[in-house]
Design a protein around this motif. Structure first.
Motif, PDB file in Angstrom:
ATOM      1  N   ALA A   8       0.898  -1.212   0.054  1.00  0.00           N
ATOM      2  CA  ALA A   8       0.010  -0.108  -0.067  1.00  0.00           C
ATOM      3  C   ALA A   8       0.912   1.368   0.060  1.00  0.00           C
ATOM      4  CB  ALA A   8      -0.732  -0.182   1.263  1.00  0.00           C
ATOM      5  N   THR A   9       1.114   1.932  -1.013  1.00  0.00           N
ATOM      6  CA  THR A   9       2.101   2.971  -1.268  1.00  0.00           C
ATOM      7  C   THR A   9       1.568   4.177  -1.474  1.00  0.00           C
ATOM      8  OG1 THR A   9       2.195   2.453  -3.674  1.00  0.00           O
ATOM      9  CG2 THR A   9       3.676   1.281  -2.250  1.00  0.00           C
ATOM     10  N   GLY A  10       2.153   5.405  -1.023  1.00  0.00           N
ATOM     11  CA  GLY A  10       1.790   6.690  -1.203  1.00  0.00           C
ATOM     12  C   GLY A  10       0.040   6.920  -1.021  1.00  0.00           C
ATOM     13  N   MET A  11      -0.375   6.350   0.023  1.00  0.00           N
ATOM     14  CA  MET A  11      -1.728   6.687   0.293  1.00  0.00           C
ATOM     15  C   MET A  11      -1.896   8.158   0.983  1.00  0.00           C
ATOM     16  SD  MET A  11      -2.808   3.113   1.962  1.00  0.00           S
ATOM     17  CE  MET A  11      -1.780   3.179   3.292  1.00  0.00           C
ATOM     18  N   ARG A  12      -3.071   8.723   0.378  1.00  0.00           N
ATOM     19  CA  ARG A  12      -3.406   9.894   0.760  1.00  0.00           C
ATOM     20  C   ARG A  12      -5.017   9.992   0.643  1.00  0.00           C
ATOM     21  NH1 ARG A  12      -4.781  15.070  -0.684  1.00  0.00           N
ATOM     22  NH2 ARG A  12      -4.529  14.940  -3.110  1.00  0.00           N
ATOM     23  N   ARG A  58      -7.249   9.645  -2.245  1.00  0.00           N
ATOM     24  CA  ARG A  58      -7.136  10.451  -3.212  1.00  0.00           C
ATOM     25  C   ARG A  58      -5.827  10.222  -3.868  1.00  0.00           C
ATOM     26  NH1 ARG A  58     -10.950  13.562   0.071  1.00  0.00           N
ATOM     27  NH2 ARG A  58      -9.516  13.730   2.117  1.00  0.00           N
ATOM     28  N   GLU A  59      -4.845   9.571  -3.500  1.00  0.00           N
ATOM     29  CA  GLU A  59      -3.652   9.188  -3.957  1.00  0.00           C
ATOM     30  C   GLU A  59      -3.072   7.840  -3.353  1.00  0.00           C
ATOM     31  OE1 GLU A  59      -0.637  12.122  -3.672  1.00  0.00           O
ATOM     32  OE2 GLU A  59      -1.974  13.925  -4.459  1.00  0.00           O
ATOM     33  N   GLY A  60      -2.458   7.358  -4.380  1.00  0.00           N
ATOM     34  CA  GLY A  60      -1.842   5.934  -3.825  1.00  0.00           C
ATOM     35  C   GLY A  60      -2.396   4.637  -4.460  1.00  0.00           C
ATOM     36  N   GLU A  61      -1.916   3.813  -4.182  1.00  0.00           N
ATOM     37  CA  GLU A  61      -2.494   2.474  -4.396  1.00  0.00           C
ATOM     38  C   GLU A  61      -2.223   1.282  -3.553  1.00  0.00           C
ATOM     39  OE1 GLU A  61      -0.793   1.219  -8.329  1.00  0.00           O
ATOM     40  OE2 GLU A  61       1.097   0.240  -7.311  1.00  0.00           O
ATOM     41  N   VAL A  62      -3.269   0.314  -3.767  1.00  0.00           N
ATOM     42  CA  VAL A  62      -3.008  -1.013  -2.794  1.00  0.00           C
ATOM     43  C   VAL A  62      -2.987  -1.926  -3.792  1.00  0.00           C
ATOM     44  CG1 VAL A  62      -3.916  -2.088  -0.870  1.00  0.00           C
ATOM     45  CG2 VAL A  62      -4.554   0.106  -1.073  1.00  0.00           C
ATOM     46  N   ARG A  63      -1.751  -2.825  -3.512  1.00  0.00           N
ATOM     47  CA  ARG A  63      -1.547  -4.256  -4.132  1.00  0.00           C
ATOM     48  C   ARG A  63      -1.387  -5.437  -3.365  1.00  0.00           C
ATOM     49  NH1 ARG A  63      -0.202  -3.976  -9.676  1.00  0.00           N
ATOM     50  NH2 ARG A  63      -0.165  -2.100 -10.628  1.00  0.00           N
ATOM     51  N   LEU A  64      -2.011  -6.388  -3.853  1.00  0.00           N
ATOM     52  CA  LEU A  64      -2.234  -7.672  -2.984  1.00  0.00           C
ATOM     53  C   LEU A  64      -1.800  -8.797  -3.960  1.00  0.00           C
ATOM     54  CD1 LEU A  64      -3.191  -8.394  -0.092  1.00  0.00           C
ATOM     55  CD2 LEU A  64      -5.222  -9.700  -0.921  1.00  0.00           C
ATOM     56  N   ALA A  65      -0.751  -9.331  -3.530  1.00  0.00           N
ATOM     57  CA  ALA A  65      -0.052 -10.365  -4.286  1.00  0.00           C
ATOM     58  C   ALA A  65       0.149 -10.082  -5.885  1.00  0.00           C
ATOM     59  CB  ALA A  65      -1.115 -11.658  -4.475  1.00  0.00           C
TER      60      ALA A  65
END
Length: 236
Positions: A8-12, A58-65
């Motif tokens: 989970a990167t750059g979450m805003r 509003r920004e960022g992304e979440v990745r699973l596997a």
């Protein structure tokens, strides 16, 4: 190196127009215990909700596997392998312990009796009270039921929001022991904890959040040894 199981990167994001999270990043490898700590209002639970899809970013992304799940609902994330145990209202008090666990298997189409047996083996106190209403249990036992219900979905990532809130130190140690056991089966653990020192003792990776931003990221052992972290966040 392979990518982390959860990234989970750059979450805003936040509530209304106010941002609680500001460029917050949380990653967890398979079978790893990651702990989020920090002062009250630091955005710890908000970060968990963002990872689980309960908060629109509003920004960022979440990745699973490796898969981008940023746009998925919490229900869809459960089907992808996430299990989430909120801090409160995490059991059905008027249902028996076993009925609570069976509710956790709602997404299963297979025979879940083996998973039920594993949960009872992990939490013997819960097994002894399987016919009792969950609302009659102690705080620690209710938490065990809540964790057990999440395990019934067979998650690959188990998220726990303040699992030891309001329980005695003995029960806290027991819960942490069970969390270690769960991680040893290959399930990734992401946990928010107020009992920061104790949580970092079992953490492979620790995140100290301040105002929704990563202030420190390191192994649990390194954070416990960091004089600034100890002085500011662990009471010396």
């Amino acid at each position: 190196m392979s990518a982390p199981y959860l990234s989970a990167t750059g979450m805003r994001g936040g509530y209304g127009k106010a941002d609680i999270l500001n460029d917050c990043t949380i990653t967890v490898d398979q079978g790893q215990i990651a702990v989020i700590v920090g002062p009250n209002g630091a955005g710890k639970s908000t970060a968990m909700k963002a990872v689980f899809g309960m908060l629109n970013l509003r920004e960022g992304e979440v990745r699973l596997a490796g898969e981008d799940i940023t746009a998925l609902t919490p229900q869809q994330r459960v089907h992808k392998g996430m299990g989430f145990v909120p801090q409160t209202h995490n059991i059905f008090p008027n249902m028996t312990v076993e009925e609570n666990l069976q509710m956790g298997a709602f997404i299963r189409k297979d025979d879940y009796s083996g998973t039920l047996a594993q949960v009872y083996e992990l939490f013997p106190a819960v097994a002894d009270k399987r016919r009792q209403n969950a609302g009659e249990l102690s705080g620690g036992q209710r938490q065990q039921v809540a964790v057990g219900r999440a395990l019934m979905t067979q998650p690959r990532l188990l998220m726990l929001d303040e699992p030891t809130a309001g329980v005695s130190p003995i029960v806290m140690d027991e819960l942490f022991d069970r969390i270690i056991e769960i991680a040893r089966t290959g399930i990734s653990i992401l946990m928010v904890e107020q009992n920061a020192r104790q949580a970092l003792e079992i953490a492979d990776l620790g995140y100290v959040l301040v105002q929704g931003t990563n202030r420190y990221t390191d192994t649990g052992e390194a954070l416990l040894a960091n004089p600034e972290v100890r002085r500011t966040f662990l009471g010396g």
